[in-house]
Design a protein around this motif. Sequence first.
Motif, PDB file in Angstrom:
ATOM      1  N   GLY A 105     -33.765   2.654  53.687  1.00 37.55           N
ATOM      2  CA  GLY A 105     -33.691   1.215  54.042  1.00 37.55           C
ATOM      3  C   GLY A 105     -32.347   1.943  52.639  1.00 37.55           C
ATOM      4  N   ILE A 106     -32.051   0.027  52.686  1.00 35.73           N
ATOM      5  CA  ILE A 106     -31.031  -0.629  51.187  1.00 35.73           C
ATOM      6  C   ILE A 106     -31.150  -1.882  50.860  1.00 35.73           C
ATOM      7  N   SER A 107     -31.093  -1.457  49.645  1.00 32.60           N
ATOM      8  CA  SER A 107     -31.818  -3.225  48.821  1.00 32.60           C
ATOM      9  C   SER A 107     -33.414  -3.772  49.251  1.00 32.60           C
ATOM     10  N   ASN A 108     -33.352  -4.691  49.826  1.00 29.96           N
ATOM     11  CA  ASN A 108     -34.727  -5.239  49.206  1.00 29.96           C
ATOM     12  C   ASN A 108     -35.356  -4.881  51.041  1.00 29.96           C
ATOM     13  N   ASN A 109     -34.298  -4.257  52.045  1.00 25.14           N
ATOM     14  CA  ASN A 109     -34.521  -4.035  52.953  1.00 25.14           C
ATOM     15  C   ASN A 109     -35.443  -2.614  53.883  1.00 25.14           C
ATOM     16  N   HIS A 110     -36.468  -1.747  53.555  1.00 20.84           N
ATOM     17  CA  HIS A 110     -36.691  -0.307  53.447  1.00 20.84           C
ATOM     18  C   HIS A 110     -38.057  -0.319  54.759  1.00 20.84           C
ATOM     19  N   TRP A 111     -37.942   0.551  55.282  1.00 21.39           N
ATOM     20  CA  TRP A 111     -39.095   1.550  56.342  1.00 21.39           C
ATOM     21  C   TRP A 111     -39.416   2.561  56.176  1.00 21.39           C
ATOM     22  N   GLY A 112     -40.798   2.978  56.691  1.00 20.67           N
ATOM     23  CA  GLY A 112     -41.591   3.346  56.512  1.00 20.67           C
ATOM     24  C   GLY A 112     -43.097   3.525  56.410  1.00 20.67           C
ATOM     25  N   ILE A 113     -43.853   4.699  56.036  1.00 21.89           N
ATOM     26  CA  ILE A 113     -45.000   4.636  56.321  1.00 21.89           C
ATOM     27  C   ILE A 113     -45.904   4.657  54.978  1.00 21.89           C
ATOM     28  N   LYS A 114     -47.109   3.136  54.905  1.00 19.94           N
ATOM     29  CA  LYS A 114     -47.893   3.377  53.831  1.00 19.94           C
ATOM     30  C   LYS A 114     -49.325   4.701  54.165  1.00 19.94           C
ATOM     31  N   PHE A 133     -41.409  -6.655  47.669  1.00 22.53           N
ATOM     32  CA  PHE A 133     -40.521  -7.386  48.527  1.00 22.53           C
ATOM     33  C   PHE A 133     -41.860  -7.460  49.932  1.00 22.53           C
ATOM     34  N   LYS A 134     -41.477  -7.971  50.609  1.00 24.29           N
ATOM     35  CA  LYS A 134     -42.435  -8.569  51.358  1.00 24.29           C
ATOM     36  C   LYS A 134     -42.470  -8.561  52.781  1.00 24.29           C
ATOM     37  N   TYR A 135     -43.429  -7.251  52.883  1.00 17.62           N
ATOM     38  CA  TYR A 135     -43.650  -6.974  54.402  1.00 17.62           C
ATOM     39  C   TYR A 135     -43.826  -7.484  55.966  1.00 17.62           C
ATOM     40  N   ASP A 136     -42.303  -7.691  56.579  1.00 14.98           N
ATOM     41  CA  ASP A 136     -41.757  -8.509  57.811  1.00 14.98           C
ATOM     42  C   ASP A 136     -42.537  -7.930  59.141  1.00 14.98           C
ATOM     43  N   ASP A 137     -43.461  -6.659  59.117  1.00 16.41           N
ATOM     44  CA  ASP A 137     -43.431  -5.734  60.042  1.00 16.41           C
ATOM     45  C   ASP A 137     -44.122  -5.305  59.687  1.00 16.41           C
ATOM     46  N   VAL A 138     -46.035  -4.533  60.069  1.00 22.11           N
ATOM     47  CA  VAL A 138     -47.377  -4.011  59.630  1.00 22.11           C
ATOM     48  C   VAL A 138     -47.801  -3.838  60.979  1.00 22.11           C
ATOM     49  N   VAL A 139     -47.533  -2.050  61.342  1.00 26.37           N
ATOM     50  CA  VAL A 139     -47.914  -1.762  62.058  1.00 26.37           C
ATOM     51  C   VAL A 139     -49.478  -0.322  61.645  1.00 26.37           C
ATOM     52  N   LYS A 140     -50.262  -0.984  62.307  1.00 24.10           N
ATOM     53  CA  LYS A 140     -52.045  -0.476  61.775  1.00 24.10           C
ATOM     54  C   LYS A 140     -51.397   1.618  62.699  1.00 24.10           C
ATOM     55  N   SER A 142     -53.347   4.718  61.986  1.00 28.00           N
ATOM     56  CA  SER A 142     -55.093   4.644  62.236  1.00 28.00           C
ATOM     57  C   SER A 142     -55.214   3.654  60.889  1.00 28.00           C
ATOM     58  N   ASN A 143     -56.147   4.571  60.814  1.00 28.54           N
ATOM     59  CA  ASN A 143     -57.340   4.120  59.244  1.00 28.54           C
ATOM     60  C   ASN A 143     -55.944   4.207  57.959  1.00 28.54           C
ATOM     61  N   THR A 144     -55.355   5.202  57.746  1.00 25.50           N
ATOM     62  CA  THR A 144     -55.090   5.586  56.281  1.00 25.50           C
ATOM     63  C   THR A 144     -53.352   5.296  56.805  1.00 25.50           C
ATOM     64  N   LEU A 145     -52.827   5.074  57.990  1.00 22.68           N
ATOM     65  CA  LEU A 145     -51.935   4.908  57.899  1.00 22.68           C
ATOM     66  C   LEU A 145     -50.821   4.185  58.463  1.00 22.68           C
ATOM     67  N   TYR A 146     -50.585   3.222  57.694  1.00 23.58           N
ATOM     68  CA  TYR A 146     -49.958   1.576  58.004  1.00 23.58           C
ATOM     69  C   TYR A 146     -48.015   1.845  58.217  1.00 23.58           C
ATOM     70  N   TYR A 147     -46.687   2.268  59.431  1.00 26.29           N
ATOM     71  CA  TYR A 147     -45.779   1.769  59.603  1.00 26.29           C
ATOM     72  C   TYR A 147     -45.241   0.151  58.939  1.00 26.29           C
ATOM     73  N   TYR A 148     -44.256   0.246  58.325  1.00 20.03           N
ATOM     74  CA  TYR A 148     -44.240  -1.542  57.803  1.00 20.03           C
ATOM     75  C   TYR A 148     -42.585  -1.102  57.277  1.00 20.03           C
ATOM     76  N   GLN A 149     -42.109  -2.270  56.954  1.00 19.76           N
ATOM     77  CA  GLN A 149     -40.699  -2.930  57.067  1.00 19.76           C
ATOM     78  C   GLN A 149     -40.675  -3.611  56.458  1.00 19.76           C
ATOM     79  N   THR A 150     -39.853  -3.697  56.015  1.00 20.82           N
ATOM     80  CA  THR A 150     -39.664  -5.031  54.194  1.00 20.82           C
ATOM     81  C   THR A 150     -38.003  -5.620  54.452  1.00 20.82           C
ATOM     82  N   ASN A 151     -38.236  -7.096  54.163  1.00 20.97           N
ATOM     83  CA  ASN A 151     -36.938  -7.581  54.382  1.00 20.97           C
ATOM     84  C   ASN A 151     -36.301  -8.151  53.481  1.00 20.97           C
TER      85      ASN A 151
END
Length: 151
Positions: A105-114, A133-140, A142-151
């Motif tokens: 990521g750079i600036s307000n655009n990040h991606w990772g796992i929560k 930063f707003k989440y633009d994409d979230v994919v569950k 597992s019960n505790t893991l979430y892929y995310y992207q912000t923009n």
Amino acid sequence: MMNRAEKIDHFFNNNSDIKIVQRLDDSVYRINNAFFTPTVIIQFEPSDVAGFVPSAKATNITNLSTQPYANHTKQTNDLRNLMKQFSIIAIVKESNSLTNVIFGGISNNHWGIKISHKVNEQPRIGGTNSLGFKYDDVVKLSNTLYYYQTN
């Protein structure tokens, strides 16, 4: 990734004094507000106005065996190796039940796992992260893991 997420969770649960680990390469990394290089540790104080790190307020530590820095280097060694293996840029313990594993990521655009253990801390599309930063994409994943992207 789930097994690695458990290792990350376990690390932060057993090392409550560490909130941020950022890896730039094998010998340059950040632990909390200290930046480690082969010859000096630069301990930053957050800036007065915005609380940014790095800031203009810094202390250079040339004795690399100074505590708690020497312990932090040893404590994070396995975690930093895991970060290298999976190209993880930084890991931030946001709360006792929420960890942010940042892959890019750079600036307000990040991606990772929560890694989230509380329903009210799970990322949701349109919601905001701890930096606002707003989440633009979230994919569950597992019960505790979430892929995310912000923009």
